[in-house]
Design a protein around this motif. Sequence first.
Motif, PDB file in Angstrom:
ATOM      1  N   GLN A 252     -16.064  -2.623  -4.379  1.00 40.73           N
ATOM      2  CA  GLN A 252     -15.338  -3.521  -3.467  1.00 40.73           C
ATOM      3  C   GLN A 252     -15.742  -3.338  -2.012  1.00 40.73           C
ATOM      4  O   GLN A 252     -15.498  -4.210  -1.191  1.00 40.73           O
ATOM      5  CB  GLN A 252     -13.839  -3.272  -3.582  1.00 40.73           C
ATOM      6  CG  GLN A 252     -13.290  -3.513  -4.971  1.00 40.73           C
ATOM      7  CD  GLN A 252     -11.851  -3.048  -5.065  1.00 40.73           C
ATOM      8  OE1 GLN A 252     -10.944  -3.859  -5.101  1.00 40.73           O
ATOM      9  NE2 GLN A 252     -11.640  -1.753  -5.075  1.00 40.73           N
ATOM     10  N   PHE A 253     -16.351  -2.193  -1.703  1.00 40.27           N
ATOM     11  CA  PHE A 253     -16.653  -1.865  -0.313  1.00 40.27           C
ATOM     12  C   PHE A 253     -18.138  -2.071  -0.028  1.00 40.27           C
ATOM     13  O   PHE A 253     -18.992  -1.676  -0.831  1.00 40.27           O
ATOM     14  CB  PHE A 253     -16.249  -0.414  -0.008  1.00 40.27           C
ATOM     15  CG  PHE A 253     -14.867  -0.060  -0.501  1.00 40.27           C
ATOM     16  CD1 PHE A 253     -13.781  -0.860  -0.178  1.00 40.27           C
ATOM     17  CD2 PHE A 253     -14.657   1.054  -1.298  1.00 40.27           C
ATOM     18  CE1 PHE A 253     -12.514  -0.547  -0.630  1.00 40.27           C
ATOM     19  CE2 PHE A 253     -13.399   1.378  -1.762  1.00 40.27           C
ATOM     20  CZ  PHE A 253     -12.318   0.578  -1.430  1.00 40.27           C
TER      21      PHE A 253
ATOM     22  N   ALA B 129     -15.902  -6.527 -11.244  1.00 46.76           N
ATOM     23  CA  ALA B 129     -16.424  -6.474  -9.873  1.00 46.76           C
ATOM     24  C   ALA B 129     -17.252  -7.707  -9.525  1.00 46.76           C
ATOM     25  O   ALA B 129     -17.620  -7.893  -8.367  1.00 46.76           O
ATOM     26  CB  ALA B 129     -17.271  -5.216  -9.698  1.00 46.76           C
TER      27      ALA B 129
ATOM     28  N   GLY C 190     -13.790   0.391  -8.272  1.00 47.51           N
ATOM     29  CA  GLY C 190     -13.203   0.630  -6.955  1.00 47.51           C
ATOM     30  C   GLY C 190     -14.254   0.667  -5.863  1.00 47.51           C
ATOM     31  O   GLY C 190     -14.095   0.047  -4.803  1.00 47.51           O
TER      32      GLY C 190
ATOM     33  N   SER D 139      -7.811   0.206  -7.656  1.00 48.69           N
ATOM     34  CA  SER D 139      -8.832  -0.731  -7.183  1.00 48.69           C
ATOM     35  C   SER D 139      -8.229  -2.056  -6.730  1.00 48.69           C
ATOM     36  O   SER D 139      -8.843  -2.786  -5.942  1.00 48.69           O
ATOM     37  CB  SER D 139      -9.887  -0.976  -8.278  1.00 48.69           C
ATOM     38  OG  SER D 139      -9.349  -1.732  -9.346  1.00 48.69           O
TER      39      SER D 139
ATOM     40  N   ARG E  66     -21.158  -0.675  -2.385  1.00 47.85           N
ATOM     41  CA  ARG E  66     -21.394  -1.655  -3.443  1.00 47.85           C
ATOM     42  C   ARG E  66     -22.766  -1.453  -4.098  1.00 47.85           C
ATOM     43  O   ARG E  66     -22.899  -1.541  -5.321  1.00 47.85           O
ATOM     44  CB  ARG E  66     -21.282  -3.079  -2.874  1.00 47.85           C
ATOM     45  CG  ARG E  66     -21.288  -4.166  -3.949  1.00 47.85           C
ATOM     46  CD  ARG E  66     -20.934  -5.521  -3.346  1.00 47.85           C
ATOM     47  NE  ARG E  66     -20.962  -6.589  -4.314  1.00 47.85           N
ATOM     48  CZ  ARG E  66     -19.962  -6.908  -5.135  1.00 47.85           C
ATOM     49  NH1 ARG E  66     -18.836  -6.208  -5.087  1.00 47.85           N
ATOM     50  NH2 ARG E  66     -20.074  -7.907  -5.983  1.00 47.85           N
TER      51      ARG E  66
ATOM     52  N   LYS F 140       0.813  -1.225   0.000  1.00 51.22           N
ATOM     53  CA  LYS F 140       0.000   0.000   0.000  1.00 51.22           C
ATOM     54  C   LYS F 140       0.842   1.267   0.000  1.00 51.22           C
ATOM     55  O   LYS F 140       0.314   2.363  -0.262  1.00 51.22           O
ATOM     56  CB  LYS F 140      -0.947  -0.016   1.200  1.00 51.22           C
ATOM     57  CG  LYS F 140      -2.039  -1.073   1.082  1.00 51.22           C
ATOM     58  CD  LYS F 140      -3.061  -0.988   2.197  1.00 51.22           C
ATOM     59  CE  LYS F 140      -4.159  -2.016   1.993  1.00 51.22           C
ATOM     60  NZ  LYS F 140      -5.206  -1.945   3.044  1.00 51.22           N
TER      61      LYS F 140
ATOM     62  N   LYS G 233      -7.869  -2.470  -2.787  1.00 45.41           N
ATOM     63  CA  LYS G 233      -9.043  -2.683  -1.921  1.00 45.41           C
ATOM     64  C   LYS G 233      -8.910  -1.917  -0.596  1.00 45.41           C
ATOM     65  O   LYS G 233      -9.195  -2.454   0.488  1.00 45.41           O
ATOM     66  CB  LYS G 233      -9.257  -4.176  -1.666  1.00 45.41           C
ATOM     67  CG  LYS G 233      -9.580  -4.986  -2.919  1.00 45.41           C
ATOM     68  CD  LYS G 233      -9.793  -6.456  -2.584  1.00 45.41           C
ATOM     69  CE  LYS G 233     -10.307  -7.240  -3.782  1.00 45.41           C
ATOM     70  NZ  LYS G 233      -9.405  -7.260  -4.927  1.00 45.41           N
ATOM     71  N   ASP G 234      -8.466  -0.686  -0.698  1.00 45.03           N
ATOM     72  CA  ASP G 234      -8.246   0.144   0.489  1.00 45.03           C
ATOM     73  C   ASP G 234      -9.428   1.101   0.662  1.00 45.03           C
ATOM     74  O   ASP G 234      -9.695   1.942  -0.200  1.00 45.03           O
ATOM     75  CB  ASP G 234      -6.943   0.938   0.324  1.00 45.03           C
ATOM     76  CG  ASP G 234      -6.501   1.607   1.614  1.00 45.03           C
ATOM     77  OD1 ASP G 234      -7.353   2.217   2.282  1.00 45.03           O
ATOM     78  OD2 ASP G 234      -5.307   1.515   1.955  1.00 45.03           O
ATOM     79  N   ARG G 235     -10.146   0.971   1.787  1.00 46.26           N
ATOM     80  CA  ARG G 235     -11.352   1.790   2.021  1.00 46.26           C
ATOM     81  C   ARG G 235     -11.046   3.281   2.001  1.00 46.26           C
ATOM     82  O   ARG G 235     -11.912   4.092   1.660  1.00 46.26           O
ATOM     83  CB  ARG G 235     -11.986   1.412   3.358  1.00 46.26           C
ATOM     84  CG  ARG G 235     -12.629   0.039   3.380  1.00 46.26           C
ATOM     85  CD  ARG G 235     -13.072  -0.298   4.795  1.00 46.26           C
ATOM     86  NE  ARG G 235     -14.084   0.655   5.254  1.00 46.26           N
ATOM     87  CZ  ARG G 235     -15.370   0.377   5.343  1.00 46.26           C
ATOM     88  NH1 ARG G 235     -15.814  -0.822   5.020  1.00 46.26           N
ATOM     89  NH2 ARG G 235     -16.235   1.264   5.776  1.00 46.26           N
TER      90      ARG G 235
END
Length: 386
Positions: free
Chosen positions: A209-210, A243, A206, A177, A214, A151, A180-182
């Motif tokens: 993923q959350f 996705a 992107g 994406s 979503r 990261k 996968k970092d919020r």
Amino acid sequence: VYLGLAVASMVAGFAVLAFFTPRFVRHLYHVMQSGDRVNSVMAINALSFFKPQDFTSRMKDMLQSDIKRMIRKNVIISLGFSKQRHAIELIRDQFDSEKEEVQIAVVEALKATNDYEATQFIVNVLLSQVNAITRRVRLNAAQVVAMIYGKKAIPLILNGLEVDNPRTVANTLEALSFFKDRSLGHVFERFLNSKVPRIKANALIGLAQFRHSREQAYRELIAMVQGRDSGNVAAALYAIGVARLKAALPEVYALLDSRMGSSVMIRRCIAYALTQLNEERGEQLFAELIVTTMDPIHKRDLLNLFSQLDKSTRFDVIQSVCQVYRDQPAFLHMALSVISDKEFDFYEELVFLHCLTHYEYIDYQPLDFGAETEACENSSLAQKVV
């Protein structure tokens, strides 16, 4: 006493190695230039371990000669283990190639150098500041950058969003994406109103993923599909596939049965989305498109999507081609022609297709695989034919 014996043994070992290494290296150079592909590759790999002083210059001579792609790829990768500075420049020069597998080999070799400038070149590939001929090359670059920095690479990649180039921005969003970092949620949200379909769709990849965003991504992508603008529809279908939005299946199937679904551009994107969602209909569509796509531009775009499927799925598509068109040699000829496109690295898939058709004794001109032709007759892959 034992320590003295151990030291004496080490000294003797080094003496033997020092005596025989020059002779062995000369032998390896001889084998490398023998013209035998398998032995040449083994010699190149061995030489990269010994790293003789003239290794880089000898590899440069090899690259400047007319060598097969497999040997060229291994020469490039072996240079990544050279400690000589100009080896990096030599590797980078090879990126100016029309072959996907060569460009991927350059990325892998630069990773092995552990050099900052080499890593910067990989980042430039990722952000499309250096021309990658296929999306799979960029995806490999993204994986390498993530592997090296994790990261911590995010601030470096974020710079791509400041470039006044829609393609670079779209590729940067797709690369971000992967992490996968919020905390990147607000970054993706900045581009939801973009007029460029790929930028908006990649931002939605992107957000999809959350958990908290979503549903929003799903609604936005469905709206793009229903809007019936071909650019938006194609970008949205790709995003749905990446996705893996199962909830979008009814809309994808409805599009397939619509008038727009007959468009070659939309049809290949539907094939990608359905295949990514584990729908057998997607593999069937890919098989249909592989044997019917004639236009070079459409063929390249189709293979770009095909290359992003995982290997086992690509094999399933090849098997579907053989099952559906087993009694139509002309279509199998077309499949062989499409999969053997020299820009892409589908060597294993091509061998698999060759095995299946050869096993069925279909009347077509065999491809020149050398030893692989005989090997595939008894291959377990061939037994998968119905």
